[in-house]
Write a protein that holds these residues in place. Structure first.
Motif, PDB file in Angstrom:
ATOM      1  N   VAL A  56       0.841  -1.204   0.000  1.00  0.00           N
ATOM      2  CA  VAL A  56       0.000   0.000   0.000  1.00  0.00           C
ATOM      3  C   VAL A  56       0.874   1.251   0.000  1.00  0.00           C
ATOM      4  N   ASN A  60       0.750   3.923  -2.875  1.00  0.00           N
ATOM      5  CA  ASN A  60       0.521   5.326  -2.533  1.00  0.00           C
ATOM      6  C   ASN A  60       1.602   6.220  -3.149  1.00  0.00           C
ATOM      7  N   TRP A  84     -11.775  12.831  -7.932  1.00  0.00           N
ATOM      8  CA  TRP A  84     -11.479  11.460  -7.507  1.00  0.00           C
ATOM      9  C   TRP A  84     -10.058  11.332  -6.974  1.00  0.00           C
ATOM     10  N   VAL A  87     -10.370  11.919  -3.361  1.00  0.00           N
ATOM     11  CA  VAL A  87     -11.017  10.767  -2.720  1.00  0.00           C
ATOM     12  C   VAL A  87     -10.001   9.655  -2.473  1.00  0.00           C
ATOM     13  N   VAL A  88      -9.172   9.387  -3.463  1.00  0.00           N
ATOM     14  CA  VAL A  88      -8.156   8.336  -3.299  1.00  0.00           C
ATOM     15  C   VAL A  88      -7.144   8.742  -2.229  1.00  0.00           C
ATOM     16  N   ASP A  89      -6.777  10.012  -2.178  1.00  0.00           N
ATOM     17  CA  ASP A  89      -5.886  10.498  -1.112  1.00  0.00           C
ATOM     18  C   ASP A  89      -6.488  10.234   0.264  1.00  0.00           C
ATOM     19  N   VAL A  90      -7.767  10.496   0.405  1.00  0.00           N
ATOM     20  CA  VAL A  90      -8.442  10.263   1.684  1.00  0.00           C
ATOM     21  C   VAL A  90      -8.440   8.779   2.022  1.00  0.00           C
ATOM     22  N   ILE A  91      -8.672   7.931   1.035  1.00  0.00           N
ATOM     23  CA  ILE A  91      -8.660   6.475   1.277  1.00  0.00           C
ATOM     24  C   ILE A  91      -7.297   6.031   1.786  1.00  0.00           C
ATOM     25  N   PHE A  92      -6.236   6.511   1.166  1.00  0.00           N
ATOM     26  CA  PHE A  92      -4.892   6.157   1.640  1.00  0.00           C
ATOM     27  C   PHE A  92      -4.667   6.664   3.064  1.00  0.00           C
ATOM     28  N   VAL A  94      -6.864   7.256   5.412  1.00  0.00           N
ATOM     29  CA  VAL A  94      -7.655   6.445   6.344  1.00  0.00           C
ATOM     30  C   VAL A  94      -6.975   5.103   6.586  1.00  0.00           C
ATOM     31  N   PHE A  95      -6.439   4.504   5.536  1.00  0.00           N
ATOM     32  CA  PHE A  95      -5.730   3.227   5.705  1.00  0.00           C
ATOM     33  C   PHE A  95      -4.542   3.395   6.649  1.00  0.00           C
TER      34      PHE A  95
END
Length: 153
Positions: A56, A60, A84, A87-92, A94-95
């Motif tokens: 990941v 990233n 988007w 959005v992907v930045d936020v997903i990373f 959060v992970f």
């Protein structure tokens, strides 16, 4: 087993705690009889989970390079940056917050004073930096990417 300090790697910490008279205090706090197995978090230090986290981080890194390229192209063309990407930045983010939190729950006191405490603090700083990067639009995140990739080494 109390907080995993029977392992030889922790003997300096165990000795310091004994000299300071903290053994009973720590035992009382940590007496929850191996919390990690009770709530099923023993996987956090297993090879597959660490490999997944490393992948990941690499993904990233590639995404941040791709995102920077897309943002630059959008600015040159006078277009808006695609949503988007955010959005992907936020997903990373959060992970990485979840991964750090899991390690804190599993390691408990050792997260802050165990043999990997420096790496844990470094990871914590990277997570804070990624959150700040989301909160401050347009902030260059290249230093975070470099630091995360170096963490893999």
């Amino acid at each position: 087993s109390w907080i995993g300090l029977e392992d030889q790697r922790y003997s300096p910490l165990r000795g310091l705690m004994t000299r300071l008279g903290l053994n009973e205090t720590i035992r009382g706090v940590m007496r929850s009889a191996d919390v990690t197995s009770k709530i099923g978090l023993g996987f956090v230090h297993d090879g597959p989970f660490n490999l997944f986290c490393s992948l990941v981080i690499i993904l990233n890194s590639f995404f941040i390079g791709f995102s920077a390229s897309r943002e630059l192209k959008a600015q040159i063309d006078g277009e808006n940056t695609p949503e988007w990407l955010q959005v992907v930045d936020v997903i990373f983010a959060v992970f990485f917050v979840a991964e750090l939190f899991l390690r804190m729950v599993v390691d408990r006191l050792l997260f802050f004073c165990g043999p990997d405490w420096r790496w844990n603090m470094f990871d914590g700083l990277l997570v804070v930096e990624s959150i700040v990067g989301l909160a401050v639009p347009g902030k260059a995140m290249s230093n975070v990417v470099v630091a995360r990739v170096l963490r893999l080494a």
